[in-house]
Design a protein around this motif. Sequence first.
Motif, PDB file in Angstrom:
ATOM      1  N   PRO A   2     -32.226   8.374 -44.986  1.00 51.07           N
ATOM      2  CA  PRO A   2     -31.916   7.617 -43.729  1.00 51.07           C
ATOM      3  C   PRO A   2     -32.529   5.929 -43.702  1.00 51.07           C
ATOM      4  N   PHE A   3     -31.690   5.297 -42.799  1.00 50.79           N
ATOM      5  CA  PHE A   3     -31.884   3.563 -42.857  1.00 50.79           C
ATOM      6  C   PHE A   3     -33.532   3.583 -42.456  1.00 50.79           C
ATOM      7  N   ALA A   4     -34.009   4.451 -41.831  1.00 45.53           N
ATOM      8  CA  ALA A   4     -35.639   4.231 -41.420  1.00 45.53           C
ATOM      9  C   ALA A   4     -36.406   4.181 -42.544  1.00 45.53           C
ATOM     10  N   SER A  19     -23.339   1.070 -35.100  1.00 49.00           N
ATOM     11  CA  SER A  19     -21.953   0.512 -35.651  1.00 49.00           C
ATOM     12  C   SER A  19     -21.415   1.673 -36.629  1.00 49.00           C
ATOM     13  N   GLY A  20     -21.818   3.003 -36.540  1.00 52.62           N
ATOM     14  CA  GLY A  20     -21.187   4.014 -37.194  1.00 52.62           C
ATOM     15  C   GLY A  20     -21.900   4.275 -38.399  1.00 52.62           C
ATOM     16  N   PHE A  21     -22.939   3.360 -38.773  1.00 60.53           N
ATOM     17  CA  PHE A  21     -23.662   3.741 -39.966  1.00 60.53           C
ATOM     18  C   PHE A  21     -24.737   4.813 -39.931  1.00 60.53           C
ATOM     19  N   THR A  22     -24.430   5.758 -40.453  1.00 67.22           N
ATOM     20  CA  THR A  22     -25.294   6.924 -40.218  1.00 67.22           C
ATOM     21  C   THR A  22     -26.403   6.939 -41.575  1.00 67.22           C
ATOM     22  N   ALA A  23     -25.916   6.693 -42.653  1.00 67.13           N
ATOM     23  CA  ALA A  23     -26.665   6.742 -43.870  1.00 67.13           C
ATOM     24  C   ALA A  23     -26.449   5.483 -44.704  1.00 67.13           C
ATOM     25  N   PRO A  24     -27.144   4.786 -45.415  1.00 72.45           N
ATOM     26  CA  PRO A  24     -27.045   3.311 -45.917  1.00 72.45           C
ATOM     27  C   PRO A  24     -26.089   3.586 -47.283  1.00 72.45           C
ATOM     28  N   THR A  25     -25.406   2.932 -47.401  1.00 68.40           N
ATOM     29  CA  THR A  25     -24.590   2.810 -48.825  1.00 68.40           C
ATOM     30  C   THR A  25     -25.594   2.580 -50.034  1.00 68.40           C
ATOM     31  N   PRO A  26     -24.958   2.750 -51.308  1.00 67.35           N
ATOM     32  CA  PRO A  26     -25.787   2.363 -52.440  1.00 67.35           C
ATOM     33  C   PRO A  26     -26.345   0.945 -52.439  1.00 67.35           C
ATOM     34  N   VAL A  27     -25.468   0.144 -52.130  1.00 68.38           N
ATOM     35  CA  VAL A  27     -25.846  -1.362 -52.356  1.00 68.38           C
ATOM     36  C   VAL A  27     -26.947  -1.655 -51.151  1.00 68.38           C
ATOM     37  N   GLN A  28     -26.745  -0.979 -49.960  1.00 68.97           N
ATOM     38  CA  GLN A  28     -27.929  -0.907 -49.083  1.00 68.97           C
ATOM     39  C   GLN A  28     -29.163  -0.462 -49.346  1.00 68.97           C
ATOM     40  N   VAL A  29     -29.072   0.698 -49.970  1.00 64.83           N
ATOM     41  CA  VAL A  29     -30.112   1.310 -50.522  1.00 64.83           C
ATOM     42  C   VAL A  29     -30.909   0.467 -51.416  1.00 64.83           C
ATOM     43  N   THR A  47     -16.101  -4.777 -53.239  1.00 63.11           N
ATOM     44  CA  THR A  47     -15.632  -5.009 -52.076  1.00 63.11           C
ATOM     45  C   THR A  47     -15.579  -3.580 -51.318  1.00 63.11           C
ATOM     46  N   GLY A  48     -16.013  -3.637 -49.985  1.00 64.08           N
ATOM     47  CA  GLY A  48     -15.981  -2.459 -49.353  1.00 64.08           C
ATOM     48  C   GLY A  48     -17.288  -1.759 -49.324  1.00 64.08           C
ATOM     49  N   SER A  49     -18.130  -2.138 -50.083  1.00 66.80           N
ATOM     50  CA  SER A  49     -19.381  -1.452 -50.397  1.00 66.80           C
ATOM     51  C   SER A  49     -20.468  -1.345 -49.421  1.00 66.80           C
ATOM     52  N   GLY A  50     -20.103  -2.264 -48.478  1.00 71.69           N
ATOM     53  CA  GLY A  50     -21.300  -2.521 -47.280  1.00 71.69           C
ATOM     54  C   GLY A  50     -22.357  -3.379 -47.503  1.00 71.69           C
ATOM     55  N   LYS A  51     -21.721  -4.513 -48.334  1.00 72.68           N
ATOM     56  CA  LYS A  51     -22.697  -5.632 -48.860  1.00 72.68           C
ATOM     57  C   LYS A  51     -23.209  -6.345 -47.583  1.00 72.68           C
ATOM     58  N   THR A  52     -22.236  -6.452 -46.408  1.00 68.23           N
ATOM     59  CA  THR A  52     -22.608  -7.478 -45.196  1.00 68.23           C
ATOM     60  C   THR A  52     -24.026  -6.896 -44.527  1.00 68.23           C
ATOM     61  N   ALA A  53     -24.036  -5.603 -44.409  1.00 66.01           N
ATOM     62  CA  ALA A  53     -25.251  -4.903 -43.780  1.00 66.01           C
ATOM     63  C   ALA A  53     -26.479  -5.256 -44.628  1.00 66.01           C
ATOM     64  N   ILE A 307     -10.428  -9.590 -46.049  1.00 63.75           N
ATOM     65  CA  ILE A 307     -10.336  -9.054 -44.668  1.00 63.75           C
ATOM     66  C   ILE A 307     -10.573  -7.561 -44.539  1.00 63.75           C
ATOM     67  N   ASP A 308     -11.482  -7.250 -43.608  1.00 64.80           N
ATOM     68  CA  ASP A 308     -11.784  -5.895 -43.804  1.00 64.80           C
ATOM     69  C   ASP A 308     -11.587  -5.052 -42.098  1.00 64.80           C
ATOM     70  N   ILE A 309     -10.414  -4.386 -42.275  1.00 66.41           N
ATOM     71  CA  ILE A 309     -10.147  -3.434 -41.193  1.00 66.41           C
ATOM     72  C   ILE A 309     -10.262  -2.201 -41.631  1.00 66.41           C
ATOM     73  N   GLY A 335      -8.286   1.941 -48.301  1.00 68.00           N
ATOM     74  CA  GLY A 335      -9.253   2.967 -49.100  1.00 68.00           C
ATOM     75  C   GLY A 335     -10.774   2.416 -48.875  1.00 68.00           C
ATOM     76  N   ARG A 336     -11.064   1.700 -47.870  1.00 68.62           N
ATOM     77  CA  ARG A 336     -12.544   0.959 -47.711  1.00 68.62           C
ATOM     78  C   ARG A 336     -13.446   1.876 -47.006  1.00 68.62           C
ATOM     79  N   ALA A 337     -14.702   1.795 -47.583  1.00 75.14           N
ATOM     80  CA  ALA A 337     -15.769   2.429 -46.973  1.00 75.14           C
ATOM     81  C   ALA A 337     -15.553   4.143 -46.852  1.00 75.14           C
ATOM     82  N   GLY A 338     -15.005   4.400 -47.981  1.00 80.13           N
ATOM     83  CA  GLY A 338     -15.116   6.150 -48.291  1.00 80.13           C
ATOM     84  C   GLY A 338     -13.889   6.379 -47.459  1.00 80.13           C
TER      85      GLY A 338
END
Length: 421
Positions: A2-4, A19-29, A47-53, A307-309, A335-338
């Motif tokens: 979990p993020f916590a 924001s709909g992020f329940t579990a962190p992506t690998p780059v976030q971990v 791209t699309g790995s969740g870099k921004t968060a 651009i991320d949609i 095909g972004r974010a899973g």
Amino acid sequence: MPFASLGLSPALVDAAAASGFTAPTPVQVAAIPVVLKGQDLLACAQTGSGKTAAFALPLLQMLQTEAQQRNTQVLVLVPTRELASQVGEVIILLAQRMAHPIKVAVVYGGVSINPQMMRLRGGADVVVATPGRLLDLVQHNALRLGQVQHLVLDEADRLLDLGFAEELQAVLDLLPERRQNLFFSATFAPPVQALAHSLLREPVRVDIAPTEQTQPDIAQRAIAVDAPRRTQLLKHLVEQHQWSRVLVFVATQYAAEHIAEKLYKAGIYASPFHGGLSQGARTQVLQEFKDERWQVVVTTDLAARGIDIAQLPAVVNYDLPRSTDDYTHRIGRTGRAGESGVAVSFVTAESEAHFRLIEKRQNLSLPRETVAGFEPTEPPVQDKGEGNGGIKGKRPSKKDKLRAAAALAAGTTGTAGTPKD
Ligand code: AMP
């Protein structure tokens, strides 16, 4: 995980969940604990790995514990206006539940400077900026960078690609020596490495190899069709697949206008998006596309990058991209974010040799599909012997030239545009 457990505060964990992020992506971990410790970071992530968060969450947490004086402690440099807006939106969203409100200013060129100066009045805790406009604002005394404690370079490779090296250096010269530097790049060509080396102090390196989770799930298809029938085929596919949203790439601004208008007249909510529109119109089209008020957006390569949609189910190459890099960037919009996505390329008799080049450089070999009622009738076009299928910035390799010479000697017309062997 979990993020916590990454050390984030409940307010930020809540904001991520909202924001709909329940579990962190690998780059976030990998990145969040490093950023929270105040270390420099060198991250290579897709791209699309969740870099921004991955940088926004820990930096917001650090701001929460630092006194809020609106004196720009966080500076995020990005290559384009679209990415600036997108990153700004994510930070604002994630900051919503923080105990002390955080002021975020997003500034970029190509629009009037005055509203941005107004926004910066009284300071801003976080500034997301393209380098040129940032320098203009500093010159206008609209902001000072002497208190920046955390610098993020987002898409550093593209900042260099787009010729921002000088502006970047001018910005770096305005920053305090002691600061945290976070460096994100998808690729690491020598100039990017040199920049990272000059900027970072004992960085922790995070390499996110494509995994099941981050590898985009994009089904690539090639449909053979006569050039004049492409708009009809596009309409047919949109209706047949009931795609909720489609990004369609064309070669020119004129084509974007023309095709969007034709589709609109045929009853499909389609809008053009290109560099000839005002910044206000561009922002509006993107927002309306995100809100699903447009089903189809017809665009030039302007929308190919950054651009991320979320949940964009389909991308169509109505005209093929000129370079293989553009092909990668275009299809990467889906095909972004899973999520899974489909990327369809229309291949005409004229563009067949060019598509073969793209396939070759992508290590791809796609069957040419036909759609009932749209079977091609145009005769194959002889390869004009340009050697590289008109592909931008790539010359035929030595092997290509040898092959072409051998083919010539054997009395055939083979060139670099011949099918994969
Ligand atoms: P980015 O690489 O920052 O452009 O993010 C790509 C997409 O992933 C965006 O649509 C984000 O909203 C989404 N995203 C980021 N982090 C997560 C997460 N932990 N879970 C699900 N989606 C995420």
